[in-house]
Structures are given as C-alpha cells and as structure tokens.
Design a protein around this motif. Structure first.
Motif, PDB file in Angstrom:
ATOM      1  N   THR B 102       0.816  -1.220   0.000  1.00  0.00           N
ATOM      2  CA  THR B 102       0.000   0.000   0.000  1.00  0.00           C
ATOM      3  C   THR B 102       0.844   1.263   0.000  1.00  0.00           C
ATOM      4  OG1 THR B 102      -1.350  -1.306   1.476  1.00  0.00           O
ATOM      5  CG2 THR B 102      -2.087   0.908   1.011  1.00  0.00           C
ATOM      6  N   TYR B 105       2.331   1.735  -3.246  1.00  0.00           N
ATOM      7  CA  TYR B 105       1.299   2.023  -4.241  1.00  0.00           C
ATOM      8  C   TYR B 105       0.895   3.490  -4.190  1.00  0.00           C
ATOM      9  CZ  TYR B 105      -2.973   1.524  -6.982  1.00  0.00           C
ATOM     10  OH  TYR B 105      -3.943   1.669  -7.931  1.00  0.00           O
TER      11      TYR B 105
ATOM     12  N   GLN D 409      -5.378   5.102   6.489  1.00  0.00           N
ATOM     13  CA  GLN D 409      -5.821   3.722   6.341  1.00  0.00           C
ATOM     14  C   GLN D 409      -5.167   2.885   7.430  1.00  0.00           C
ATOM     15  OE1 GLN D 409      -5.143   0.477   5.468  1.00  0.00           O
ATOM     16  NE2 GLN D 409      -7.142  -0.077   4.635  1.00  0.00           N
ATOM     17  N   VAL D 456      -8.314   3.214  -4.192  1.00  0.00           N
ATOM     18  CA  VAL D 456      -7.764   2.538  -3.013  1.00  0.00           C
ATOM     19  C   VAL D 456      -8.575   1.278  -2.706  1.00  0.00           C
ATOM     20  CG1 VAL D 456      -7.442   2.724  -0.520  1.00  0.00           C
ATOM     21  CG2 VAL D 456      -6.772   4.609  -2.009  1.00  0.00           C
ATOM     22  N   PHE D 460      -7.167  -2.669  -2.710  1.00  0.00           N
ATOM     23  CA  PHE D 460      -7.273  -3.680  -1.660  1.00  0.00           C
ATOM     24  C   PHE D 460      -8.084  -4.887  -2.117  1.00  0.00           C
ATOM     25  CE2 PHE D 460      -6.147  -0.180   1.334  1.00  0.00           C
ATOM     26  CZ  PHE D 460      -5.029  -0.800   1.864  1.00  0.00           C
TER      27      PHE D 460
END
Lengths: 238, 177, 182, 563
Positions: B102, B105, D409, D456, D460
């Motif tokens: 993440t 990314y 997050q 996003v 995921f």
C-alpha cells in the motif's frame, strides 16, 4: 456417547454429542441444503450453502462441521439465509461456464437442482467466461474444468476412500484447479486406479463417464457411503 | 489418441533418480530432507531449499521430492502452486521485484511498474524472451518507510521513480534499447 | 381495460423459444382475444412500436443490431421478459466469449473463411451486416429485465403460466418444476 | 545457566562499554540505503583515528525514522564528552549518512566539526513515543545475545521459571489487560488460559510472524531489532500453557529477520535459555522456524497451522479453535510477534504498570508503521488512546509538500479508511472498529488529496482477490465480482444498480466467508463508501436502460424516457 438436546427450526431434537447440526437435522427430517457435503466423506465447510443461524452466535455457522451442543437453537431457514445461499449460487454460476443446455449432467446436477430449490431464475453477476480445459485423455472418464465448482469432493474421495491421492487442488483463488498427479493429463497419471469414485462424487458435469452425452450422466452416490460403512464399521449395507 | 497418450504413460522415476545421482544439488537436497527426517510437514522447507538450489521447481524435481518424502505428487504440486514464492518456470538472468504494498502504491509504484513493463515489453510475472529479465511484483516487502521500493537482483532499492528504474534496467541490458 | 399490446423478439438465438411459443396451441386463440401482437417474427411489422405492455425477448445480445433493438424495446416497453436460456444466461451463443479478446473476429474467420465451401470472405457491408459485439451478453446485462423465463426452450405450459400471470398484472413466480434451465 | 551466570554476562557486557557508542541502524530499511557501508566506513574511520579503545561501532535494530536513513546516533558515557549531549542524555543523531561521512563523524569525537545532516531527537516524532516493545530497538545489537542480556533480557523468563506457577503467569497476563496485537484484539490472558486448561500431552506455541498486510513492517522491525524479546515471550508463554515446542512462522520476504532469528535461537540454545532444562529447571522448550512462502491467508491461524504442517495454507472452520485443537490436532497457542514482545516487560515490571498505560479497554502501547503521504515515515510506538491527529500531524509532520491529509488507512486489506475529520479519534480497538476500520497489526498509511478512494478500494480488493485461497465460494468468487464492479465504476460504466449490487455483495461476503480474509475483504469498500460515498456517486452513469417506473403490465404505460 452422550445425548444433546437442541431445537432446530423450533423443533426439539436430540442428537449424539459428536453429531453435527447437519446430521441432527437430517435425522429429524429437516432438510438443510448442501453442496460440498457428501455422505461418507469428511466435511470441509467450504461451500457455505449450509450456513445456519445459531442463537447467541453472531456469525453464521456451517451445519456440516459445527457440532451440536446442549440447548442450541438453530434456524436453518430465513430470508437472510435464503438470500445468501442464492447469491452463493449465482457467484458459482458466474465463475465458470455452466451451460445447462449442453451438459452431460443436465437434469442430474446438484448445482442445478439447488438453483431450482432456491429460486435462482437468473444470475445477476457478470459471467466471467474463463477458458478452461476439457481433459479427455483418460480411457474411461473425462474432466471438464469449465463445470467444476471446486468443492473438492473428488479430491476427498480419492484420498480418503480410494487412498490413491491422484487428485488435488493446485493454484489458489479463482485460479484453483483440480489436478491429477503433477497437473498432467489424467490419462497419463501413474497413480489413478480408474476406480471412478471421483466421478461418482462429482455434483456437476465436471467429471463424467466417457460416452455419456447431454443429460445422460447419472451417478450412484450411495456406493461411496457403502464403501465407507463397510470399511469403517464392517457393515455391508447395500 | 488415448493409445498414444497411454503409451507415454510410464514411470518417470527411474530416469529421474538416475539423473539425480549425477547431480550434486540433488545430494544437497536429500541431505536437507534427511535433516527434517523426511517428514511430510517439511515439504515447504524442502521446496524452499530445492528452489534455492535449482532456481525453479521443474516437474522432475517435484517428483523427486514426492518420492523421497513419500507423498503423492499431486500434494507436492498443490503445495508448490499455492504459494507465490515458488516458481515452476525458470527465471531470467536478472530479477526485478516491484513492491506493490500500500505504501509503495500510494507513492507511485504502479507508475514505476508500468514504466518497466513498457520498457521491457513484458507484464509482471513474465520473463523477457531473451531470458535477461524477470519482472515480478511483491505484496509488500516491509520497506514502507522508503517507498516506493524495488528489489533488483535481491537488493532493496529505495524511493524509485520510473526514471531510476529504467536506468537500472538499461544497466542490465548493457545499452538503452 | 384495453387490449394489451404484446411483442416478441428474436435476438441471438435459434428461434426454438418461438417454436415453443407456437406450441401454446389453443391457448394462442385465447390470447388472441386478449392481446394485440404488435411486433414479432410471426407478424409483419417493421418498426418496434411505442407503448408496448409486454415483450418476450428470445436470444442473447450478440451484435450491434441486437443491442440497438433491445435498447429501443426497453424504452418503449412496460414489462420486459427474458425468454429462454439464451436471453437469461447468454447460453450457447456466449460460448464464443470463452475465446477471449477478439473472439468476434476469430468466429467470423472460422465461419466465413475456414468453413466456407465457396467464396471465402467475411461479409462486412456497412448498414447490412451488423458488427458483432466483443462479448455476447445475456439480456439483463444490457438492459433491465423485469421477469425471467429460463429453459432451452421453455416448454409451452411454462410460457403459458408466466404469460397468464404477467397479463393479469401479477408478478410471475416460477416455482418447483416450473423453474428449469437447459 | 543460572541467575548468577545471567547477571555475570550482563555485567561483563555493561563493563565492556566504551566511552562512545556509535549506533548504526542495521534494519532492512536503512540497509537498503547502504547502512552496511556506513557501518564499515565508521569502523575503519575509528581505526584510522586510533580511537578503538574509546569507541564502539554497534549495529543496532530499527532507529525508527526510516525516511531519513541511514541513521547514526552517538552515545557517550562518563564526563567530558566532546560532543553535545542533551538534557535527557541523548547524543547527536545523524541522518542520511553516507560512507564518505564516516571520517568527519568520528572527528567530532575529537572536537571536530561535521556537515552531516543532523536529526532532532527532541522532535515529537521521538518524544511522543513510549517504548515497551521497541525499548531495545536501536540500542541492543540484535546479533549478540549478550547485548540483550545486558538490557535485562531473560530476567523475566528466569523469574517465571523460578518464582511463579503457570497459573500466576497467566493471571499476570490477564491482569495486564494485554490484547492480541495481530488485529482482532482478543484478550491474550484468556487465550493462554484456554490452552492451559485443555488437557493434552502435547501442546504448541506458535508465533505468527507472517506479517502480510501490505504497508506494515512493525513485526519485521521487532524481529530484526530485538529477536530475543520474542523468544523470551514465547518461552514464558510455553511455560504458562504447558507447551514444549514452539514455531515461528515468518515470511520468506524477510530474509534479514530470518537470519537474525536463526542466530538468536542458536545463541539462546548455547546459553541454555532454550532447549531442554531451561535455566536448569525441568522446563523444556524448543523453537523451530517455519518459513512462509508468500500467502497472505497464512496470517489466519488455521491456515497458518496447515502451512506449518507443510500443506496448502487453507483455513478450516472454527470451532474447534486452535486453543482446543490446533497444530497436529493438539492445543495450540498462537500470538503475533508484538504480543510476545510485550510479555517479558509485563513480567518484569508487573501487570499494574502495564495496565496503567493506555485506555480503559486497550492497555499498553501499540507499534505503528507510518507510511504513505506523510513527512516522517517510520516506526512509532505510542500509548493506546493517542489521537490519530497526534500521530499523523504532530509526530508524522502531516502530508509532505504542503499537501492535505485526506484519510488514514489502518488495518490493511482488512481495515478501513478513516477520514481527516475523524483524526481526533483515539487509537484503540473499540474506537477504530466504530469507524468501520480495525486496529490491525499496525500498518498506518496516510493518503492525501491526490489519492482517489475508489482506486484505493480497488487496490485492496485486488489484493484480497489474489490472496484468496479459493476454498470457500464467497471469498473466491465474491472478491472477483466485487473487483469487477469496482473496475466498472472506475471505468465510468456503472449505474446506481451496480453500486447496490456491490454493497449487497459486501454484506454477503462479510457474513458468509469461511475465514477472516473473506470476512474482512469488503471492509475497505464499506469504509470508503461510508466516508467518501460521493466519490463513488460521481463516477456513476445514469441508469438509462434501468427498470420502468411501475413495471406492471395492466397499468397505463409510463411516459417513454425522452430519447
């Protein structure tokens, strides 16, 4: 052996402590839909069709692997459960190519029968249309991966009833596939005993006897239970 | 057709074992299995070792492991294909692993990957036709503090951009084609 | 109440569902008393009319003509019924989807070039031969479908059961042996 | 080995301390910025300056501010140091050190000057931290057990074996209020108690070091920086529950952590701190490493156990829970790295001390890996209940380049996105779950205004789809369909009906999947839908071919849409 008393759909039921909810319900004449379950073979709780509601438990539990307990209150049918079961089926139908009109198992297919029972008149999800192989190399049987729902019944009977271990699952996720030996053409397998138990176990048209054509492929599932009972209990109940 | 296929059906083991007897790597692998007492639960450790020795897991190697651990071939194959780390195909001379965690990314790893894919003309998971470069992605190598990170031939390299990545690749191929 | 305006259309399918419709036999006479069949392969109407009450759509959506017609149908029809497995699941016409990208081109090659006994060549006359869609769709992936009547083909008694309910303004329910694919 | 031996090692180690210690970060982040070269250059510079008897160059674990690595900090002891020492005893911290800088750094010990970039140990990034798990990180040499012993290492294990019954150990852990740090926050003491109660001749302790959340590197840092703290925690747990065999399941992607664990296990065995007769007591405990092979689902405990058994890492339904029937069908205790690392401090300092930190229901501290669009990326450990704002703004320094933080997050693919206007939320298990996220293992990814939330969510979902083991249908096929719907939305081809379908699927997959992976896979979608719904709606197209107004045949037809 101790007995447990529980209620299933409001009905008082008594079952042995080692029994699963599914066994207790079946004994009491209550039908819980199943897909990856097969009488005589151990359960894996994978298909999630037999999920039931148990009072006091937030999560839905698979009836096939959950043991009964004293005072348990089980609900096997509700609008929510029906909705989830139907969605699960739709996901399966969208995942691979289940074209009933040209299937050997049409009319004798557990997936199809379940769709009827649950009132699935169409699939809301986009069909994936993957291109899977049809393995016709075995002298007696064929395998159409397009019709496979990865319930792994064939794997379980091959390992635990026949004991050959020819079949297994390779890869993972949506790319999972049933394989023979080292993912080689079934006909070249060194370990397959040609016993045909996998074909008997298959719920759909994925595994079939050669020569069967559309709608012809019927299966005798009682054979598997017969073998297991004979082997484990030394009782030959034909 | 069945007949020709069945004629191919033969026990491959004797040939594999004979071949193995002349290859030191098989000896090392067998010693490793012995260290684990040929236990079934050592399968993943054994596959790690095999890949370390041979670079990738070809069918004969898997069959050798299955035979030595006394496991069905289907089980060995099932395990080898379940885990990302194992590869059944040979890798290129160089490997380039783009971390797609993440943190990487959100800091533009997708653009780095796209640039490499375009330059090398291959997608993630593939090897260039000249066998020079294998391009892989990872699901987070835990180097989030220095994102985006790319691993070139085993060396974690921090804060990559499309430009720095291409420079590295051009260094491998010797010239900027 | 006015007579209901009913239409049937035949997209990418074998017309088997329409054959089954004709198998309604004497019920057809009963129907004729209640409805006007305003558009159908068995009626000579060129243009799909406005304000249709019920339309049975046979077949999958295979080419641009199918899609255009279907969209027009949706705009002009109150109740749209996906009629038969091809409409409901895309069924056999969709087998080409498995061939992946550019499957439209490869099936045309197979049909008109490789399989040609004479004059091989893919017909491409603009305005006459509609281009294939890259992917064959079941009807409900293109437009909203109100009711589904699966079957390959659905037998006449099932068609009758659904039509009777729909024409009465009720929500048709296919239950037990009435629901069947293939 | 007995307590005297242990103390002797500690004393010897402390006595050997030189006047200056140059701590050089040797965690994976800094190593990738050539901290190995820096360490070698420093050693050479010390030798060249003839300061070998006064200066130790020590490779240490993570020094936390990863974005500024390689990091070097100088400690001094005794009077008359030539370098400036702050009031709290901190020596100068240097950032982005290169091997070329080594000579000038060493020269400062003789009164010289250096132009190497200075870090600020008084920055809130450091001062707001409270270290329990990371107390040794950046100080001890992870490759030398003596270094850990000098920091009171293995004292707790000794005390437990000599002075406490297993029951007392479990009571201490219960009273501390420690909850599992792997994500769900199950009370650790309760779990230990269940395993302890289950009668069985064989029990296992497993350390879950399969840190799979993309964007999380806490466990890696702990293993690389202070491996013995994990071994000690596991040994204490094994004693408490009655296990004699332990496994550490660690990702293959962490080669440095693996090698340091191997070293640590070997050293602990040599000293009789692992193996048979630990501390010359009847307690036996072995630890074996199991190297994962790249499967996120193996973070799920039943899948992890299957993998330890050398099988495909597919989960199985629970019950039975691992505490009753786990590895090889024996009672098994599974905790994650950070949980085990908390144990020795709790034993040493007492349950009350630990329970005094944090909030009412979430005790102690939590380690977070701070990454993404944030100025100070790195590792932090803060008391439970610290507001998110303190973490991302005060400590993290906010978004870089004048950007604005849009969301944070947490919890990785199982978690959710917390919007900027909820930044005052205290970080604890309950508050985060109220916001539709989870504590997770501690990955914290900051997103700024340039981040598209639907993108996003798709990121995921793609992760979960690729990592689904394929055993159960809702996860295997449901993630594919959810991913497809998100793609359709992003391609501006979806209608409001597609969005409804997506939400319905989220609900179904969450409630019917077999294991935690599937059950939490919809979370990133659900949480972005909850706080950033407009971003989804803005991408939708009109439902031109949707249902007609009444959909009944007998009724008068609705006006045809104007086309």
């Amino acid at each position: 052996m101790a007995a447990r008393t529980l209620t299933i759909d409001g009905k008082q039921v008594s079952a042995d402590e080692s029994a699963t909810i599914l066994e207790a319900a079946t004994d009491a004449g209550i039908n819980i839909p199943t897909l990856c379950h097969l009488d005589g073979v151990y359960d894996v709780g994978a298909c999630r069709i037999c999920l039931v509601e148990v009072a006091g438990v937030a999560k839905l539990l698979p009836a096939c692997t959950t043991r009964v307990s004293e005072g348990m209150e089980v609900k096997t049918d509700s609008e929510r459960l029906r909705k989830y079961r139907r969605m699960t089926l739709e996901l399966l139908f969208a995942e691979r190519n289940h074209v009933c009109a040209v299937c050997v198992a049409n009319g004798h297919c557990e997936l199809q029968a379940l769709a009827y029972t649950l009132g699935m008149d169409h699939v809301r999800y986009e069909y994936c249309f993957p291109r899977w192989e049809v393995d016709n190399t075995h002298p007696l049987f064929g395998m159409d991966h397009n019709r496979c729902i990865l319930c792994a019944r064939c794997v379980r009977v091959c390992w635990h009833i026949e004991g050959a271990g020819t079949k297994n699952v390779s890869g993972r996720g949506a790319r999972s596939q049933i394989i023979s030996d080292l993912n080689q053409p079934w006909g070249t397998s060194d370990t397959c005993t040609k016993c045909g138990k996998c074909v008997m176990a298959c719920p759909t048209g994925a595994l079939f006897d050669k020569g069967a054509t559309v709608s012809e492929m019927e299966r005798d599932r009682t054979k598997l239970e017969f073998i297991v009972t004979a082997r484990e209990k030394k009782q030959w109940i034909a | 057709m069945t007949a020709t296929l069945l004629s191919k059906k033969q026990n491959r083991l004797p040939r594999i074992l004979e071949h193995a007897s002349g290859d030191k790597r098989f000896k090392i692998l067998e010693a490793h299995m012995k260290k684990h007492q040929f236990k079934h639960d050592a399968l993943i450790e054994v596959l790690h070792k095999a890949q370390e020795l041979f670079g990738f897991l070809e069918d004969d190697l898997l069959l050798f492991i299955a035979y030595k651990l006394k496991l069905p071939a289907s089980r060995v194959y099932g395990v080898a294909t379940f885990y990302h780390f194992f590869t059944l195909k040979p890798k290129g001379r160089h490997t380039c692993v783009v971390c797609m965690g993440t943190a990487c990314y959100v800091k533009g790893a997708d653009k780095v990957l796209a640039a490499i894919e375009e330059h090398a003309g291959i997608k993630a998971g593939e090897t260039t036709p000249d066998n020079q470069v294998s391009l892989l992605t990872a699901r987070c190598i835990g180097a989030c503090g220095i994102a985006p990170a790319v691993v070139y031939d085993g060396t974690v390299t921090p804060r990559q951009t499309p430009e720095t990545a291409l420079e590295q690749l051009k260094g491998w191929t010797g010239h900027g084609h | 109440m006015d007579r209901l305006k009913v239409a049937t259309v035949w997209l990418g399918g074998c017309s088997g569902c329409h054959m089954s419709f004709l198998d309604l036999d004497e019920f057809l006479l009963e129907l004729a008393d209640k409805i006007d069949l305003v558009y159908s392969p068995v009626v000579d109407t060129k243009e799909y009319p406005e304000n249709v009450d019920v339309c049975l759509v046979e077949g999958a959506v295979c080419n641009e003509d199918n899609l255009e017609l279907l969209r027009r149908i949706r705009a002009r029809t109150q109740v749209l019924v996906a009629f038969g497995d091809c409409a409901v699941t895309a069924n056999v016409p969709a087998i080409r989807n498995q061939l992946g990208l550019r499957n439209d081109e490869s099936v045309l090659q197979r049909a008109y070039v490789e399989g040609a006994q004479s004059n091989p060549g893919v017909p491409r006359h603009p305005g006459i031969v509609p281009p294939l869609l890259p992917r064959v769709l079941p009807v409900h992936e293109a437009v909203h479908v109100d009711y589904f009547l699966p079957g390959c083909p659905p037998p006449a008694d099932r068609i009758k059961a659904v039509l009777t309910q729909v024409l009465a303004g009720a929500e048709p329910r296919l239950e037990g042996p009435q629901l069947k694919f293939g | 080995m007995d307590i005297d031996d242990l103390n002797e090692i500690a004393q010897k180690e402390r006595a050997a301390r030189k006047r200056y210690t140059l701590r050089c970060c040797m965690a994976a982040g800094c190593i990738s910025s050539n901290s190995k070269g820096v360490k070698e250059a420093l050693e050479k510079a010390v030798k060249d300056a003839g300061l070998e008897d006064q200066v130790e160059v020590r490779g240490v674990g993570c020094m936390k501010l990863c974005c500024q690595g390689p990091l070097v900090q100088i400690d001094a002891q005794g009077e008359g140091a030539t370098i400036e020492i702050s009031a709290d005893g901190q020596g100068p911290l240097y950032q982005k050190v290169t091997p070329e800088d080594a000579a000038s750094l060493v020269a400062t010990l003789k009164g010289g000057k250096t132009t190497v970039q200075r870090g600020d140990p008084a920055h809130p990034f450091f001062t707001k931290q409270l270290s329990i798990v990371l107390a040794n990180s950046g100080y001890v040499d992870p490759e030398r057990i003596e270094s850990y012993i000098a920091a009171d290492g293995y004292q707790a294990l000794h005390d437990v074996l000599r002075e406490m019954t297993p029951k007392e150990v479990i009571e201490t852990v219960v009273n501390s209020g420690l909850r599992g740090r792997g994500g769900a926050g199950y009370p650790t003491g309760l779990k230990w108690g269940t395993v302890a109660k289950t009668a069985s001749p064989q029990k296992y302790v497993i350390c879950n070091a399969d840190e799979g959340d993309p964007g999380a590197f806490m466990d890696r840092s702990v293993l690389e920086s202070d491996p013995h703290s994990v071994l000690e925690g596991m040994a204490i747990a094994a004693y408490a529950v009655g296990a004699s065999q332990g496994f550490i399941y660690v990702r293959a992607e962490y080669p440095l952590a693996i090698s340091r664990l191997q070293t640590a296990i070997r050293q602990a065995k040599q000293y009789g701190l692992l193996g048979s007769g630990v501390f010359e007591s009847p307690f036996n405990f072995n630890i074996d490493l199991r190297i994962g092979a790249g499967a996120f689902v193996c973070g799920e405990e039943t899948a992890l156990m299957a993998s330890v058994e050398g099988k495909r890492g597919t989960p199985r339904p629970r019950p039975p829970f691992p505490a009753e029937s786990g590895l090889y069908n024996s009672p098994t205790l599974i905790n994650n790295v950070e949980t085990f690392a908390n144990i020795a401090p709790i034993i040493r300092k007492g349950a009350a001390w630990f329970a005094g930190i944090g909030t009412e229901k979430s005790k102690g501290t939590k380690v977070f890996a701070l990454a993404g669009k944030i100025t100070n990326t790195g590792l932090i450990e803060v008391p439970m209940g610290t507001p998110l704002r303190t973490i991302v703004e005060t400590m993290g320094g906010g978004a870089p380049d004048g950007g604005r933080i849009k969301a944070v997050q947490t919890g990785g693919p199982s978690g959710g996105c917390i919007p900027a206007d909820a930044l005052d939320t205290p970080v604890d298990y309950e508050s985060l779950s109220k916001l539709g996220s989870i504590m997770g293992s501690g990955g914290m990814i900051v997103m700024d205004e340039t981040t598209r939330m639907v993108d996003v969510a798709r990121f995921f979902m793609e992760f979960c789809m690729d990592e689904s083991c394929g055993k159960c249908i809702p996860c295997r096929a449901g993630t594919v369909q959810m991913h497809h719907l998100l793609n359709k939305i992003l391609a501006r081809q979806a209608t409001i009906r597609d969005l409804q379908k997506l939400e319905e699927l989220c609900d179904m997959v969450r409630n019917t999947s077999l294991c935690g992976l599937g059950q939490t896979a919809p979370n990133p979608v659900l949480s972005t839908l909850r706080f950033f719904r407009k971003e989804y709606l803005d991408l939708l197209v009109p439902d031109t071919y949707g249902p007609r107004q009444n959909g009944k045949a007998g009724a008068p037809p609705a006006a045809a849409p104007g086309r």
